[in-house]
Design an enzyme around this catalytic site. Structure first.
Site, PDB file in Angstrom:
ATOM      1  N   HIS A 264      -4.723  10.236  18.263  1.00  0.00           N
ATOM      2  CA  HIS A 264      -4.133  10.398  16.928  1.00  0.00           C
ATOM      3  C   HIS A 264      -5.210  10.808  15.922  1.00  0.00           C
ATOM      4  O   HIS A 264      -5.300  10.257  14.834  1.00  0.00           O
ATOM      5  CB  HIS A 264      -3.468   9.090  16.503  1.00  0.00           C
ATOM      6  CG  HIS A 264      -2.667   9.180  15.237  1.00  0.00           C
ATOM      7  ND1 HIS A 264      -1.653  10.097  15.050  1.00  0.00           N
ATOM      8  CD2 HIS A 264      -2.734   8.468  14.076  1.00  0.00           C
ATOM      9  CE1 HIS A 264      -1.131   9.938  13.850  1.00  0.00           C
ATOM     10  NE2 HIS A 264      -1.780   8.959  13.230  1.00  0.00           N
TER      11      HIS A 264
ATOM     12  N   ARG B   9      -7.642   7.645   4.088  1.00  0.00           N
ATOM     13  CA  ARG B   9      -8.767   8.579   4.180  1.00  0.00           C
ATOM     14  C   ARG B   9      -8.805   9.436   2.930  1.00  0.00           C
ATOM     15  O   ARG B   9      -7.799   9.959   2.483  1.00  0.00           O
ATOM     16  CB  ARG B   9      -8.617   9.450   5.431  1.00  0.00           C
ATOM     17  CG  ARG B   9      -9.861  10.249   5.764  1.00  0.00           C
ATOM     18  CD  ARG B   9      -9.893  10.552   7.250  1.00  0.00           C
ATOM     19  NE  ARG B   9      -8.715  11.287   7.671  1.00  0.00           N
ATOM     20  CZ  ARG B   9      -8.680  12.604   7.841  1.00  0.00           C
ATOM     21  NH1 ARG B   9      -9.755  13.329   7.611  1.00  0.00           N
ATOM     22  NH2 ARG B   9      -7.581  13.193   8.256  1.00  0.00           N
TER      23      ARG B   9
ATOM     24  N   ASP C  90       2.686  12.755  14.611  1.00  0.00           N
ATOM     25  CA  ASP C  90       2.240  13.989  15.261  1.00  0.00           C
ATOM     26  C   ASP C  90       3.422  14.774  15.823  1.00  0.00           C
ATOM     27  O   ASP C  90       3.459  16.004  15.755  1.00  0.00           O
ATOM     28  CB  ASP C  90       1.243  13.660  16.376  1.00  0.00           C
ATOM     29  CG  ASP C  90      -0.005  12.966  15.852  1.00  0.00           C
ATOM     30  OD1 ASP C  90      -0.435  13.306  14.740  1.00  0.00           O
ATOM     31  OD2 ASP C  90      -0.526  12.077  16.545  1.00  0.00           O
TER      32      ASP C  90
ATOM     33  N   ILE D 244      -0.528   1.169  12.756  1.00  0.00           N
ATOM     34  CA  ILE D 244      -0.563   2.420  12.016  1.00  0.00           C
ATOM     35  C   ILE D 244      -1.960   2.661  11.446  1.00  0.00           C
ATOM     36  O   ILE D 244      -2.390   3.805  11.285  1.00  0.00           O
ATOM     37  CB  ILE D 244       0.490   2.403  10.884  1.00  0.00           C
ATOM     38  CG1 ILE D 244       1.904   2.411  11.484  1.00  0.00           C
ATOM     39  CG2 ILE D 244       0.305   3.565   9.930  1.00  0.00           C
ATOM     40  CD1 ILE D 244       3.008   2.251  10.453  1.00  0.00           C
TER      41      ILE D 244
ATOM     42  N   ARG E  51     -13.666  10.089   9.943  1.00  0.00           N
ATOM     43  CA  ARG E  51     -12.939   8.972  10.555  1.00  0.00           C
ATOM     44  C   ARG E  51     -13.893   7.840  10.929  1.00  0.00           C
ATOM     45  O   ARG E  51     -13.489   6.695  11.046  1.00  0.00           O
ATOM     46  CB  ARG E  51     -12.138   9.472  11.760  1.00  0.00           C
ATOM     47  CG  ARG E  51     -10.999  10.398  11.314  1.00  0.00           C
ATOM     48  CD  ARG E  51      -9.933  10.578  12.368  1.00  0.00           C
ATOM     49  NE  ARG E  51      -8.865  11.420  11.861  1.00  0.00           N
ATOM     50  CZ  ARG E  51      -7.694  10.976  11.449  1.00  0.00           C
ATOM     51  NH1 ARG E  51      -7.430   9.689  11.483  1.00  0.00           N
ATOM     52  NH2 ARG E  51      -6.776  11.815  11.007  1.00  0.00           N
TER      53      ARG E  51
ATOM     54  N   ARG F  53       5.383  16.267  12.854  1.00  0.00           N
ATOM     55  CA  ARG F  53       4.716  17.481  12.372  1.00  0.00           C
ATOM     56  C   ARG F  53       4.928  18.644  13.332  1.00  0.00           C
ATOM     57  O   ARG F  53       5.201  19.775  12.901  1.00  0.00           O
ATOM     58  CB  ARG F  53       3.222  17.210  12.190  1.00  0.00           C
ATOM     59  CG  ARG F  53       2.890  16.407  10.951  1.00  0.00           C
ATOM     60  CD  ARG F  53       1.406  16.128  10.847  1.00  0.00           C
ATOM     61  NE  ARG F  53       1.077  15.503   9.572  1.00  0.00           N
ATOM     62  CZ  ARG F  53       0.115  14.592   9.407  1.00  0.00           C
ATOM     63  NH1 ARG F  53      -0.607  14.207  10.440  1.00  0.00           N
ATOM     64  NH2 ARG F  53      -0.121  14.087   8.211  1.00  0.00           N
TER      65      ARG F  53
ATOM     66  N   GLY G 101       2.720   1.171   3.166  1.00  0.00           N
ATOM     67  CA  GLY G 101       3.475  -0.067   3.282  1.00  0.00           C
ATOM     68  C   GLY G 101       4.727  -0.124   2.438  1.00  0.00           C
ATOM     69  O   GLY G 101       5.772  -0.616   2.888  1.00  0.00           O
TER      70      GLY G 101
ATOM     71  N   GLY H  51       0.800  -1.218   0.000  1.00  0.00           N
ATOM     72  CA  GLY H  51       0.000   0.000   0.000  1.00  0.00           C
ATOM     73  C   GLY H  51       0.831   1.266   0.000  1.00  0.00           C
ATOM     74  O   GLY H  51       2.069   1.235  -0.049  1.00  0.00           O
TER      75      GLY H  51
ATOM     76  N   MET I 114       4.044   9.342   6.980  1.00  0.00           N
ATOM     77  CA  MET I 114       3.642   8.300   7.930  1.00  0.00           C
ATOM     78  C   MET I 114       4.619   7.129   7.885  1.00  0.00           C
ATOM     79  O   MET I 114       4.948   6.541   8.919  1.00  0.00           O
ATOM     80  CB  MET I 114       2.226   7.817   7.602  1.00  0.00           C
ATOM     81  CG  MET I 114       1.655   6.820   8.606  1.00  0.00           C
ATOM     82  SD  MET I 114       1.405   7.499  10.258  1.00  0.00           S
ATOM     83  CE  MET I 114       2.644   6.587  11.178  1.00  0.00           C
TER      84      MET I 114
END
Length: 332
Positions: free
Chosen positions: A178, A81, A150, A117, A87, A153, A14, A11, A231
């Protein structure tokens, strides 16, 4: 060195995550699993001249082989997303995926360290906990929701408004959860020279940007994906930190994670009292050979940060409950 299994390796998260883990000197065997395209990903990565053996495992029939003997399992599997997707909508799709992968892990590698994750982390981590409980193999010290992005960032955005260079040595702790308002960056812990450059409104704007950084990426990609590369970077950073503690016995390794607070009964109980008796919370975690060695207490918070904790707890209670109830209603 350790066998590391990535579930969802073909993915958007991934693939770059697997590339980063192939570079780790702490990985002896990198097992890649997915339901599509993973043989090609495995073949591609196997040409890289680092020590880790790479194997590809396609479809449910090969899931057991991917997991057998794994010491660390990373789960980025699920759909990303999309613009306009809540969510809650994301949960309905990813909850079943995470439940089934957790069931396989509980069966084939029950003592593995589990790094989750797949979003929404505030619900998927409780799902994995409940699955492991149902199989009688649950160890709260070995379960982690990866919230490192997080912190990444917060460090990056703080540097951008203060004209400095991002540095992990001056990182901003991020607690809570998260997702959205549950993400609580503690800018009061930033170096004083940087804190002094943040007037109240800029602090609020910076906090909001950290909380909704994922939306920023989804919008910028215009329907073509979500925060996959950042990520993957954050996931690899956490996984390698855990491997340093577990494989090399490194001390003083501290990383953020959304964890069961019972993993450290003493400090976890103190955090629970500070956050309306939540069972899971993102905190700074000292990692050790057994996984969670010590949970860092929240300590002194600014009035603004205390308000954010109060605002986050109802949503966290609801998200955790949703994950627990999903497993309770499932046939395992």
């Amino acid at each position: 060195m350790a066998k590391v299994t990535v579930l969802g390796a073909a993915g958007g998260i991934g693939q770059p995550l697997s590339l980063l883990m192939k570079q780790s000197h702490l990985v002896s065997h990198l097992a890649l699993y997915d339901i599509v395209n993973v043989p090609g990903v495995a073949a591609d990565l196997s040409h890289i001249d680092t020590p880790a053996l790479v194997t590809g495992h396609l479809g449910p029939d090969q899931l057991g082989d991917a997991l057998k003997g794994a010491q660390l399992v990373i789960i980025p599997a699920g759909i990303p997303r999309k613009p306009g997707m809540s969510r809650d909508e994301l949960f309905k799709v990813n909850a079943g995926i995470v439940r089934d992968l957790a069931t396989a892990a509980a069966t084939h590698c029950p003592k593995a360290f589990m790094c989750i994750i797949s979003n929404p982390v505030n619900s998927t981590v409780p799902i994995v906990a409940e699955v492991f409980k149902k199989h009688g193999v649950y160890d709260p010290k070995r379960l982690f929701g990866v919230t490192t992005l997080d912190v990444v960032r917060a460090n990056t955005f703080l540097a951008s408004v203060t004209g400095t260079t991002p540095s992990n040595s001056t990182r901003v702790p991020v607690v809570g959860g998260h997702a959205g308002v549950t993400i609580i960056p503690l800018f009061s812990r930033a170096p004083a020279s940087l804190r002094s450059q943040l007037p109240e409104q800029q602090l609020k704007d910076l906090t909001h940007r950290v909380q909704y950084g994922g939306d920023e990426v989804v919008k910028a990609k215009d329907g073509a994906g979500s925060a996959t590369l950042s990520m993957a970077f954050a996931g690899a950073r956490f996984a390698n930190a855990l491997l340093r503690a577990v494989v090399e016995g490194a001390s003083g390794v501290v990383e953020p994670s959304f964890v069961p607070l019972e993993a450290d009964p003493l400090n976890g109980e103190t955090v629970k009292k500070d956050c309306d008796n939540l069972e899971f919370f993102a905190v700074e975690v000292e990692l050790g050979a057994e996984g969670t060695r010590r949970i860092h207490q929240l300590g002194e918070l600014s009035p603004y940060e205390k308000e954010m904790v109060r605002n986050a707890t109802p949503e966290l209670h609801a998200s955790i409950k949703k994950g627990i109830e999903f497993v309770a209603a499932s046939k395992l």
